[in-house]
Design a protein around this motif. Sequence first.
Motif, PDB file in Angstrom:
ATOM      1  N   ASP A 162      11.400  35.091   8.767  1.00 28.85           N
ATOM      2  CA  ASP A 162      10.739  33.826   9.062  1.00 28.85           C
ATOM      3  C   ASP A 162      11.019  33.490  10.510  1.00 28.85           C
ATOM      4  O   ASP A 162      12.125  33.707  11.010  1.00 28.85           O
ATOM      5  CB  ASP A 162      11.286  32.743   8.123  1.00 28.85           C
ATOM      6  N   ARG A 163      10.022  32.954  11.190  1.00 33.58           N
ATOM      7  CA  ARG A 163      10.201  32.503  12.564  1.00 33.58           C
ATOM      8  C   ARG A 163      10.252  30.980  12.579  1.00 33.58           C
ATOM      9  O   ARG A 163       9.430  30.317  11.966  1.00 33.58           O
ATOM     10  CB  ARG A 163       9.051  33.003  13.443  1.00 33.58           C
ATOM     11  N   MET A 164      11.240  30.455  13.302  1.00 32.07           N
ATOM     12  CA  MET A 164      11.436  29.014  13.352  1.00 32.07           C
ATOM     13  C   MET A 164      11.290  28.521  14.789  1.00 32.07           C
ATOM     14  O   MET A 164      11.848  29.107  15.717  1.00 32.07           O
ATOM     15  CB  MET A 164      12.808  28.638  12.793  1.00 32.07           C
ATOM     16  N   TRP A 242       5.923  28.476   8.676  1.00 29.28           N
ATOM     17  CA  TRP A 242       5.111  28.165   7.493  1.00 29.28           C
ATOM     18  C   TRP A 242       4.994  26.671   7.267  1.00 29.28           C
ATOM     19  O   TRP A 242       3.984  26.190   6.744  1.00 29.28           O
ATOM     20  CB  TRP A 242       5.707  28.844   6.262  1.00 29.28           C
ATOM     21  N   ALA A 243       6.020  25.924   7.659  1.00 24.68           N
ATOM     22  CA  ALA A 243       6.010  24.488   7.433  1.00 24.68           C
ATOM     23  C   ALA A 243       5.121  23.748   8.428  1.00 24.68           C
ATOM     24  O   ALA A 243       4.648  22.646   8.138  1.00 24.68           O
ATOM     25  CB  ALA A 243       7.428  23.932   7.507  1.00 24.68           C
ATOM     26  N   ILE A 244       4.886  24.345   9.593  1.00 22.05           N
ATOM     27  CA  ILE A 244       4.186  23.610  10.656  1.00 22.05           C
ATOM     28  C   ILE A 244       2.838  24.198  11.034  1.00 22.05           C
ATOM     29  O   ILE A 244       2.156  23.653  11.907  1.00 22.05           O
ATOM     30  CB  ILE A 244       5.060  23.537  11.928  1.00 22.05           C
ATOM     31  N   ARG A 245       2.416  25.300  10.379  1.00 17.22           N
ATOM     32  CA  ARG A 245       1.217  25.984  10.873  1.00 17.22           C
ATOM     33  C   ARG A 245      -0.039  25.112  10.790  1.00 17.22           C
ATOM     34  O   ARG A 245      -0.896  25.166  11.688  1.00 17.22           O
ATOM     35  CB  ARG A 245       1.004  27.314  10.167  1.00 17.22           C
ATOM     36  N   LEU A 253       1.356  18.522  16.002  1.00 18.27           N
ATOM     37  CA  LEU A 253       2.671  18.987  16.414  1.00 18.27           C
ATOM     38  C   LEU A 253       2.495  20.100  17.425  1.00 18.27           C
ATOM     39  O   LEU A 253       1.521  20.864  17.364  1.00 18.27           O
ATOM     40  CB  LEU A 253       3.485  19.510  15.227  1.00 18.27           C
ATOM     41  N   CYS A 254       3.442  20.223  18.342  1.00 21.51           N
ATOM     42  CA  CYS A 254       3.411  21.332  19.296  1.00 21.51           C
ATOM     43  C   CYS A 254       4.784  21.984  19.347  1.00 21.51           C
ATOM     44  O   CYS A 254       5.786  21.389  18.932  1.00 21.51           O
ATOM     45  CB  CYS A 254       2.986  20.859  20.679  1.00 21.51           C
TER      46      CYS A 254
END
Length: 298
Positions: A162-164, A242-245, A253-254
């Motif tokens: 996962d990428r955060m 996944w939470a912000i896509r 959001l940026c």
Amino acid sequence: MDQHLLVFVTVADRQNFSRAAEELHMTQPAVSQYIHALERTIGTKLLERSNKYVRLNKAGEIVYHHAREILGLYTRMQSLVDDLMNTPSGHLTIGASYTYGEYVLPHVIARLRQYYPMITPTITIHNSTVIAELVAKRQLDVGIVEGEYVDEKMCVEPFADDRMYLIASPEHRLAGQSEVSIDELMKETWIVREEGSGTREAAEKMFRQLQFTPHKRMEFGSTQVIKESVEAGLGISLLSYWAIRKERKLGTLCTLKVTGTPVTRDFSLVTKSEEFHTKALDIFMDLIRTHVPEGAHT
């Protein structure tokens, strides 16, 4: 299955004889008889009763803990026997951390139901620590956790990364900067998840790697609340892709450009070691391993 234990666990879960009787399709007097019979067998009262509530006493807590495990073992035994008929079916209890459980798991469950309609999943969403504990207690067949998790009594299998990203409101003063410095990050209000969360663990690891400690923090137990708070300009945060896509696509959001980000971590399957797997569990785990979410490589 020991009907006495099933009735007892249902009464304890519902904290009410009437609701338990309704769920079990029994009369309330019959439920009371089962409870009295179990208490006679154990040799002590297990429930504290009043007009307003039904609660476990100390002895009841002990019996409840072991009864849940016994009922779980019975269900697993029955599922293994059913597997001999070569029909993937039965009940499957699945736990997942918030990020995977809320943003990826529903798509896996949709595939499971499409191809294996005889398998009935029940989903529990909580932070990674709680999910692992429920698997250890056999209250879940399988768990999906975030970050680094090690337990010699458990089988832990990383299956995806996962990428955060560091996120902020598009109106935030740091938004659009070509590079955000550590000094600027230290001055910001950081919105983080609670202790025990894989997302919190990743944030703490990033703080150590970048060698700084935020001066101001706000702690929330929900990823959705964190996103809303960041959008409102209350601070910045570290959240999974996944939470912000969706918010990134909408422009609400940026992501901030900081050396050392995005932060990577594992998603892992957690099961009890040296236990038989039902066919339903093996099928689900294979679906998890092969599932590639939309946009995974973007």
